[in-house]
Design an enzyme around this catalytic site. Structure first.
Site, PDB file in Angstrom:
ATOM      1  N   ASP A  80      -1.888   5.469   8.952  1.00  0.00           N
ATOM      2  CA  ASP A  80      -2.829   5.909   9.316  1.00  0.00           C
ATOM      3  C   ASP A  80      -2.164   7.049   8.869  1.00  0.00           C
ATOM      4  O   ASP A  80      -0.828   7.105   8.924  1.00  0.00           O
ATOM      5  CB  ASP A  80      -3.620   6.341   9.984  1.00  0.00           C
ATOM      6  CG  ASP A  80      -2.795   6.529  10.958  1.00  0.00           C
ATOM      7  OD1 ASP A  80      -1.830   6.477  12.271  1.00  0.00           O
ATOM      8  OD2 ASP A  80      -3.133   7.645  12.176  1.00  0.00           O
ATOM      9  N   GLU A 174      -2.664   5.795  14.568  1.00  0.00           N
ATOM     10  CA  GLU A 174      -1.492   6.576  15.254  1.00  0.00           C
ATOM     11  C   GLU A 174      -1.366   8.219  16.196  1.00  0.00           C
ATOM     12  O   GLU A 174      -1.207   8.653  16.641  1.00  0.00           O
ATOM     13  CB  GLU A 174       0.045   5.608  14.554  1.00  0.00           C
ATOM     14  CG  GLU A 174       1.192   6.125  16.131  1.00  0.00           C
ATOM     15  CD  GLU A 174       1.861   8.172  14.987  1.00  0.00           C
ATOM     16  OE1 GLU A 174       3.257   7.932  15.717  1.00  0.00           O
ATOM     17  OE2 GLU A 174       1.729   8.556  14.442  1.00  0.00           O
TER      18      GLU A 174
END
Length: 409
Positions: A80, A174
């Site tokens: 991400d 994350e």
């Protein structure tokens, strides 16, 4: 390393921005799409145990090519990108042989300037990949993914390089603090691992902040302004006064090294109700507890003399300093350090002024320091990375695999 750059430029076209307001995992469909793409790429390399689970975690194994037992080493990166800037329609540009001065970003007025970012002074002659000034780049952490896969591909192409089992994992979410939430450490089956999620060349990190989040809510009383005297309580006024009284010299923009901070990240404001969201960071657990206590006392002070509890506080712990979980295994740091030296990289052992999946994973039984990617200015439109830095990251990953096999021969 043309394939390395090709991979990276392909990866950044995927919009994988995570969303903290959503409770699913992955939090966004773009991450699911990218995870499927990575799974297929790993399958095309004929890796073993390639999986994509229902929560968006991608794992794979490059089997050992030696006949003796070598500890399995893992390499981890996250898929991400941060919510701080758009990750959609990323249009990277390659500036070859940078000779100094401002770099124009796209067709707009944004520039990447060495006046604002002095690191550029050290990068003359390098090939630099930037954004077009409208989005982040996504080097955090798609560079890490590209570097890990390119290193594995290199090991496959060069079977003469000894290595044990190499474990790969790519995680979702994350950037919103959930990257390790559903990570299956037992399935991953590595003895230790490294996140490839750092910044400039040479970074080697096994200390990070202890982290907590605090939400301060101000409850006002809304009355028509024409008849408000003695009746209205404007929650925004309370919130503004609260923030103005926070320690001005303990913020991200005034601290570095081992100094902790309070950081106001977002706010929702209205007359009736206002909310301030803070993150608290400190390298020592005692320091984090002091920051929590400071906020609790401050809220109590604001409520003194008021029959109505106008200010409320909630605090949530996020992650802890991985140092206590990594230091008992000094060989993990030494292997990475010596691998960098072998690759003509000067190790820069420093604390992470943030967090990585490795912090959580270390407390889950997988010691996991952090290694550089070659990137700069993460989370914003001035993010950039050097081709040379990415190539060195690949070299270090390969060297770690090689040195671990030799160490345990």
């Amino acid at each position: 390393m043309t394939s390395l750059i090709d991979r990276f430029l392909k990866y950044v076209t995927f919009d994988t921005q995570s969303d903290p307001s959503l409770g699913c995992c992955p939090s966004t469909k773009g991450q699911t799409t990218f995870a499927a793409f990575l799974r297929d790429e790993l399958l095309s390399l004929d890796l073993q145990d390639v999986t994509l689970d229902d929560n968006g975690y991608v794992m794979a194994t490059l089997p050992s090519n030696v006949e003796y037992d070598v500890p399995a080493v893992g390499f981890v990166a996250h898929m991400d990108t941060a919510p701080d800037a758009s990750g959609a329609n990323v249009r990277p540009q390659l500036v070859e042989n940078y000779l100094g001065g401002d770099i124009a970003l796209g067709k707009g007025e944004q520039v990447l300037s060495p006046i604002q970012y002095p690191d550029l002074h050290q990068l003359h002659g390098h090939d630099i990949i930037t954004t077009d000034g409208t989005t982040l780049l996504g080097a955090d952490n798609k560079a890490g993914i590209a570097e890990i896969i390119s290193a594995v591909a290199f090991l496959i192409e060069h079977p003469e390089i000894p290595h044990g089992d190499i474990k790969i994992a790519f995680t979702p979410d994350e950037e919103i603090g959930r990257g390790a939430d559903l990570f299956n450490v037992e399935k991953f089956a590595a003895n230790w691992a490294y996140t490839i999620d750092g910044g400039p060349v040479g970074e080697l990190e096994y200390e990070n902040f202890n982290a907590a989040a605090a939400t301060v809510t101000f409850h006002g009383n809304n009355v028509h302004p024409g008849t408000a005297k003695g009746k209205m309580v404007n929650s925004m006024t309370l919130a503004a006064r609260f923030q103005a009284e926070m320690p001005a010299d303990e913020t991200p923009e005034t601290t570095d090294g081992y100094e902790g901070f309070y950081h106001l990240t977002t706010a929702e404001m209205s007359v009736a109700k206002s909310t301030l969201h803070y993150i608290l960071r400190d390298f020592e657990q005692d320091g984090l507890e002091r920051r929590k206590a400071y906020l609790k006392n401050k809220v109590a002070t604001f409520n003194q003399g008021d029959k109505t509890e106008r200010v409320t506080l909630t605090i949530t712990d996020n992650y802890s300093n991985m140092r206590e979980m990594v230091e008992p295994h000094p060989h993990i740091i030494e292997i990475a350090k010596q691998a960098m030296i072998a690759c003509d990289v000067k190790p820069n052992i420093k604390p992470i002024r943030g967090g990585t999946d490795g912090a959580r994973l270390s407390f889950m039984g997988l010691p996991c320091p952090n290694i550089f990617t070659g990137g700069y200015n993460f989370h914003g439109i001035h993010e950039f990375i050097t081709v040379q830095g990415m190539e060195l990251a690949v070299n270090v990953i390969v060297q770690i695999a090689k040195d671990t096999a030799i160490r345990y021969r």
